[in-house]
Design an enzyme around this catalytic site. Sequence first.
Site, PDB file in Angstrom:
ATOM      1  N   TYR A  17      21.040 -18.935 -54.219  1.00 34.11           N
ATOM      2  CA  TYR A  17      19.920 -19.855 -54.032  1.00 34.11           C
ATOM      3  C   TYR A  17      18.581 -19.242 -54.406  1.00 34.11           C
ATOM      4  CZ  TYR A  17      19.993 -17.070 -49.771  1.00 34.11           C
ATOM      5  OH  TYR A  17      20.028 -16.020 -48.882  1.00 34.11           O
ATOM      6  N   GLY A  18      18.560 -18.014 -54.871  1.00 33.42           N
ATOM      7  CA  GLY A  18      17.287 -17.346 -55.146  1.00 33.42           C
ATOM      8  C   GLY A  18      17.272 -16.669 -56.496  1.00 33.42           C
ATOM      9  N   THR A  19      16.930 -15.393 -56.503  1.00 35.24           N
ATOM     10  CA  THR A  19      16.728 -14.659 -57.754  1.00 35.24           C
ATOM     11  C   THR A  19      18.008 -14.487 -58.567  1.00 35.24           C
ATOM     12  OG1 THR A  19      17.040 -12.493 -56.725  1.00 35.24           O
ATOM     13  CG2 THR A  19      14.778 -13.390 -56.759  1.00 35.24           C
ATOM     14  N   LEU A  20      19.164 -14.793 -57.993  1.00 38.59           N
ATOM     15  CA  LEU A  20      20.433 -14.709 -58.733  1.00 38.59           C
ATOM     16  C   LEU A  20      20.720 -15.975 -59.539  1.00 38.59           C
ATOM     17  CD1 LEU A  20      22.573 -12.963 -56.002  1.00 38.59           C
ATOM     18  CD2 LEU A  20      22.064 -12.026 -58.263  1.00 38.59           C
ATOM     19  N   GLU A  82      22.208  -7.195 -52.022  1.00 39.62           N
ATOM     20  CA  GLU A  82      21.732  -7.963 -50.867  1.00 39.62           C
ATOM     21  C   GLU A  82      21.695  -7.151 -49.577  1.00 39.62           C
ATOM     22  OE1 GLU A  82      20.330 -10.513 -51.576  1.00 39.62           O
ATOM     23  OE2 GLU A  82      21.377 -11.685 -53.089  1.00 39.62           O
TER      24      GLU A  82
END
Length: 135
Positions: A17-20, A82
């Site tokens: 849901y983010g930088t990935l 993470e």
Amino acid sequence: MPSPAIAIERTPLVAVYGTLKRGLRNHHWLEGADFVGTDRLTDATLYDLGPYPGARLEPSRGVEIEVFRVDAALLADLDRLEDYRVRHPASGTYDRVVHPTAFGPAWLYLYNLDVAGCLAIREGGWGPRARRSVV
């Protein structure tokens, strides 16, 4: 605690849901993973932590995720990125849980640290071009 090789047998999918996400700065970590599709989670809320978001299991109007098929080695790499600690999940930055998606159960990283004062994103997504509704 199961090893990543055993854990991957529970689900070969990971929800990000983010930088990935595709087009964002850490997506290169998912090189070799198969993109499965996008979904919206109504039982997760994102928190804008500045350079990246963190998710908590809290009701929302639907936050955007991308789902990828991964192997055990790639999942172990994501765990390191993470700061997920297999033996002591609560002591790392993120915990990793199996969560339902439209494509089946997927690993989802949940933020362990304090989110006081962080902007809650309860609809849409996180990122530089994200259209989102913040409540």
